[in-house]
Scaffold this motif. Sequence first.
Motif, PDB file in Angstrom:
ATOM      1  N   PRO A 121       0.806  -1.232   0.000  1.00  0.00           N
ATOM      2  CA  PRO A 121       0.000   0.000   0.000  1.00  0.00           C
ATOM      3  C   PRO A 121       0.834   1.275   0.000  1.00  0.00           C
ATOM      4  O   PRO A 121       0.497   2.237  -0.691  1.00  0.00           O
ATOM      5  CB  PRO A 121      -0.820  -0.134   1.285  1.00  0.00           C
ATOM      6  CG  PRO A 121      -0.941  -1.606   1.504  1.00  0.00           C
ATOM      7  CD  PRO A 121       0.388  -2.159   1.062  1.00  0.00           C
ATOM      8  N   ARG A 125       0.893   4.121  -2.797  1.00  0.00           N
ATOM      9  CA  ARG A 125       0.563   5.488  -2.404  1.00  0.00           C
ATOM     10  C   ARG A 125       1.703   6.437  -2.753  1.00  0.00           C
ATOM     11  O   ARG A 125       1.471   7.548  -3.236  1.00  0.00           O
ATOM     12  CB  ARG A 125       0.282   5.518  -0.900  1.00  0.00           C
ATOM     13  CG  ARG A 125      -0.575   6.695  -0.478  1.00  0.00           C
ATOM     14  CD  ARG A 125      -1.083   6.532   0.934  1.00  0.00           C
ATOM     15  NE  ARG A 125      -0.121   6.996   1.907  1.00  0.00           N
ATOM     16  CZ  ARG A 125       0.434   6.244   2.833  1.00  0.00           C
ATOM     17  NH1 ARG A 125       0.148   4.962   2.899  1.00  0.00           N
ATOM     18  NH2 ARG A 125       1.289   6.753   3.691  1.00  0.00           N
ATOM     19  N   LEU A 164      -5.836  -1.969  -6.150  1.00  0.00           N
ATOM     20  CA  LEU A 164      -5.391  -1.011  -5.139  1.00  0.00           C
ATOM     21  C   LEU A 164      -5.113   0.356  -5.746  1.00  0.00           C
ATOM     22  O   LEU A 164      -5.447   1.391  -5.160  1.00  0.00           O
ATOM     23  CB  LEU A 164      -4.139  -1.530  -4.435  1.00  0.00           C
ATOM     24  CG  LEU A 164      -4.322  -2.679  -3.436  1.00  0.00           C
ATOM     25  CD1 LEU A 164      -2.967  -3.166  -2.946  1.00  0.00           C
ATOM     26  CD2 LEU A 164      -5.183  -2.246  -2.265  1.00  0.00           C
ATOM     27  N   ALA A 165      -4.483   0.371  -6.910  1.00  0.00           N
ATOM     28  CA  ALA A 165      -4.138   1.639  -7.551  1.00  0.00           C
ATOM     29  C   ALA A 165      -5.384   2.428  -7.921  1.00  0.00           C
ATOM     30  O   ALA A 165      -5.462   3.642  -7.676  1.00  0.00           O
ATOM     31  CB  ALA A 165      -3.293   1.367  -8.797  1.00  0.00           C
ATOM     32  N   ARG A 167      -8.365   2.133  -6.605  1.00  0.00           N
ATOM     33  CA  ARG A 167      -9.061   2.536  -5.398  1.00  0.00           C
ATOM     34  C   ARG A 167      -8.360   3.711  -4.728  1.00  0.00           C
ATOM     35  O   ARG A 167      -9.001   4.586  -4.128  1.00  0.00           O
ATOM     36  CB  ARG A 167      -9.136   1.355  -4.438  1.00  0.00           C
ATOM     37  CG  ARG A 167     -10.039   1.633  -3.257  1.00  0.00           C
ATOM     38  CD  ARG A 167     -10.163   0.404  -2.390  1.00  0.00           C
ATOM     39  NE  ARG A 167     -10.915   0.723  -1.199  1.00  0.00           N
ATOM     40  CZ  ARG A 167     -10.890  -0.002  -0.093  1.00  0.00           C
ATOM     41  NH1 ARG A 167     -10.151  -1.085  -0.062  1.00  0.00           N
ATOM     42  NH2 ARG A 167     -11.601   0.343   0.960  1.00  0.00           N
ATOM     43  N   ALA A 168      -7.037   3.766  -4.815  1.00  0.00           N
ATOM     44  CA  ALA A 168      -6.267   4.827  -4.181  1.00  0.00           C
ATOM     45  C   ALA A 168      -6.575   6.197  -4.761  1.00  0.00           C
ATOM     46  O   ALA A 168      -6.414   7.212  -4.093  1.00  0.00           O
ATOM     47  CB  ALA A 168      -4.775   4.535  -4.305  1.00  0.00           C
ATOM     48  N   GLU A 263     -12.778   2.718   3.363  1.00  0.00           N
ATOM     49  CA  GLU A 263     -12.275   3.567   2.287  1.00  0.00           C
ATOM     50  C   GLU A 263     -11.145   4.479   2.753  1.00  0.00           C
ATOM     51  O   GLU A 263     -10.181   4.728   2.028  1.00  0.00           O
ATOM     52  CB  GLU A 263     -13.431   4.410   1.753  1.00  0.00           C
ATOM     53  CG  GLU A 263     -13.095   5.298   0.581  1.00  0.00           C
ATOM     54  CD  GLU A 263     -14.315   6.039   0.063  1.00  0.00           C
ATOM     55  OE1 GLU A 263     -14.109   7.047  -0.636  1.00  0.00           O
ATOM     56  OE2 GLU A 263     -15.445   5.635   0.360  1.00  0.00           O
ATOM     57  N   HIS A 266      -7.335   3.767   2.354  1.00  0.00           N
ATOM     58  CA  HIS A 266      -6.677   3.715   1.053  1.00  0.00           C
ATOM     59  C   HIS A 266      -6.582   5.087   0.380  1.00  0.00           C
ATOM     60  O   HIS A 266      -6.315   5.172  -0.802  1.00  0.00           O
ATOM     61  CB  HIS A 266      -7.422   2.736   0.143  1.00  0.00           C
ATOM     62  CG  HIS A 266      -7.321   1.318   0.622  1.00  0.00           C
ATOM     63  ND1 HIS A 266      -6.366   0.450   0.198  1.00  0.00           N
ATOM     64  CD2 HIS A 266      -8.066   0.639   1.527  1.00  0.00           C
ATOM     65  CE1 HIS A 266      -6.515  -0.720   0.797  1.00  0.00           C
ATOM     66  NE2 HIS A 266      -7.543  -0.629   1.603  1.00  0.00           N
ATOM     67  N   ARG A 267      -6.856   6.151   1.146  1.00  0.00           N
ATOM     68  CA  ARG A 267      -6.726   7.471   0.564  1.00  0.00           C
ATOM     69  C   ARG A 267      -5.260   7.845   0.438  1.00  0.00           C
ATOM     70  O   ARG A 267      -4.409   7.402   1.212  1.00  0.00           O
ATOM     71  CB  ARG A 267      -7.483   8.495   1.438  1.00  0.00           C
ATOM     72  CG  ARG A 267      -9.006   8.344   1.302  1.00  0.00           C
ATOM     73  CD  ARG A 267      -9.739   9.346   2.146  1.00  0.00           C
ATOM     74  NE  ARG A 267     -11.171   9.225   1.942  1.00  0.00           N
ATOM     75  CZ  ARG A 267     -12.083   9.846   2.680  1.00  0.00           C
ATOM     76  NH1 ARG A 267     -11.696  10.625   3.678  1.00  0.00           N
ATOM     77  NH2 ARG A 267     -13.360   9.694   2.426  1.00  0.00           N
ATOM     78  N   LEU A 268      -4.983   8.713  -0.512  1.00  0.00           N
ATOM     79  CA  LEU A 268      -3.607   9.110  -0.773  1.00  0.00           C
ATOM     80  C   LEU A 268      -3.171  10.178   0.217  1.00  0.00           C
ATOM     81  O   LEU A 268      -3.508  11.347   0.076  1.00  0.00           O
ATOM     82  CB  LEU A 268      -3.472   9.621  -2.206  1.00  0.00           C
ATOM     83  CG  LEU A 268      -3.672   8.566  -3.291  1.00  0.00           C
ATOM     84  CD1 LEU A 268      -3.534   9.207  -4.654  1.00  0.00           C
ATOM     85  CD2 LEU A 268      -2.707   7.428  -3.132  1.00  0.00           C
TER      86      LEU A 268
END
Length: 527
Positions: A121, A125, A164-165, A167-168, A263, A266-268
Amino acid sequence: MSSNTSASAPAPDISTEKLGPLMRALVVIEKVGNKLPHPFWLFIGLAVFVMVLSSVLSKAGLNAVNPATEETVTAVDLLSAENLRAIVSGVVTNYTEFPALGLVLVVMFGVAVAERSGLIPVLMRGALVKTNPRYITVVVALVGAAASMASDASYMIVIPLGGLAFRAVGRNPVIGCAVAYAATSGGYSAAPFVNSLDAILGGISTSAAHIVDETYTVTPVANLFFNFVSMFAVAAAVTLVTELLLNKRGEQMTLDADVVESEDDHRLTAITAEEKRGMVVAGIGLVLSIVLVVVLAWPSGSFLRDAEGGFGPESGLMAGIAAIIGFGFWILGIMYGVATKSIRTWSDIPDMMVKGLAPFIQVLVLFFAASQFLALFKMSGLGEIFAIKGAEFFQSIGANSFVILLGTYLLVALAALFITSGSGLWTLLAPVLVPMLMFLGIAPETTQAVYRIGDSTTNIISPMSPYFIMILGFIQRYKKDAGIGTLLSLTIPLSIGMFLVWGLLFFVWWALGIPMGPGAPSTYPAG
């Protein structure tokens, strides 16, 4: 974030009256496909169907001559007492020897630790925190198209990273998984460097070419130039279809409640000092790991080389690439976890492995049914016979070079729906196609190139591919009610896009007479 709508909200209105023709078609595909039985029962049903069909065709005397061995292949009656006995005794080995089973487990052991420790992750990120979200599709597609260096293990690495990408950056992770899957499957024959498949196909093509010219050799770099450019063609096709069509499908999907509720994880956000320290430690570990592999592989008698001292498909390096990659992720995940204190005790490591594998239990169940179906289909001989019959029909049409190449492209794309082993299908088709096209003035390297793209573009929509089931498992991590129809509604447009764009690249390349690789001509002096 339009893709991650609340699970408690009403389902998006996807009335076909409010959608364009392409969107209506995808909605219909999804609705019809999702009416199919659960994939487990679908494969069990197909296995029974193959058994009945094999009995009927066997009694009808269906057979074909394999041009590779000159042996007659006859449809096998799977309902005979002898074969029923073999089927019952082979259930366990069919499952344990299923190609994707060991790869999934070995690679995911390592990836699970790297993901649960926080390494994957934070890398995603870190790579995306300053990246414009509009470029995420092409980045994931390029990574997938270049991932063939990891052999079959690339599927287990790139697909979850694609989810993952996406969703990020606030986009639907289901679409990200589909993008990664399509690019990885297509990219299997579109790579920046030579891989094991180049050596395998080159050897088969050489044997086929000897039917006409005993001095002809197709080297492992025969398609190197074309493969390199193809990597960008695959990424472009996948990106184009995704941005113009699939993102709209993603906006209509409702993700599961647990995905939406987590959610924030997984925020940047900016990389912390502790995470940076962990990345540095993992980076040092990566460098040391690469150096160790190089040192071990350097001696001419290294266990990582093959009997001839090279790095072909039978070498320890290529045959064990899944284990090497899985162990590499495992070590780097541990180093990162220790540095960031996400791993505090030795027991944390197996716990991470268990938790990381938990979402894939349903995939292992599906693998059981799929393995039985594929084993029966192979045992029946029907796949081999259908491929031979198709090649013989194509050989008899006597058309010009362009039509022959176009027909080859279509034939391979169709055959790849039934025989998903690239080397296995080429073993069947090469002894007919390579000599035939040589007589028409087309070099074996060119025939091999058109075979590779035909084989790659339809694998992503073939239920006979073990990775078709695996991608469904990845998608169901985000949307548990996703079925075969959901998957096909995403992969069919991607397959068509790659088929058209990649095919256009090939025919322009061939028409201009550009070599497919070093010392590889596009024409052969016929007659």
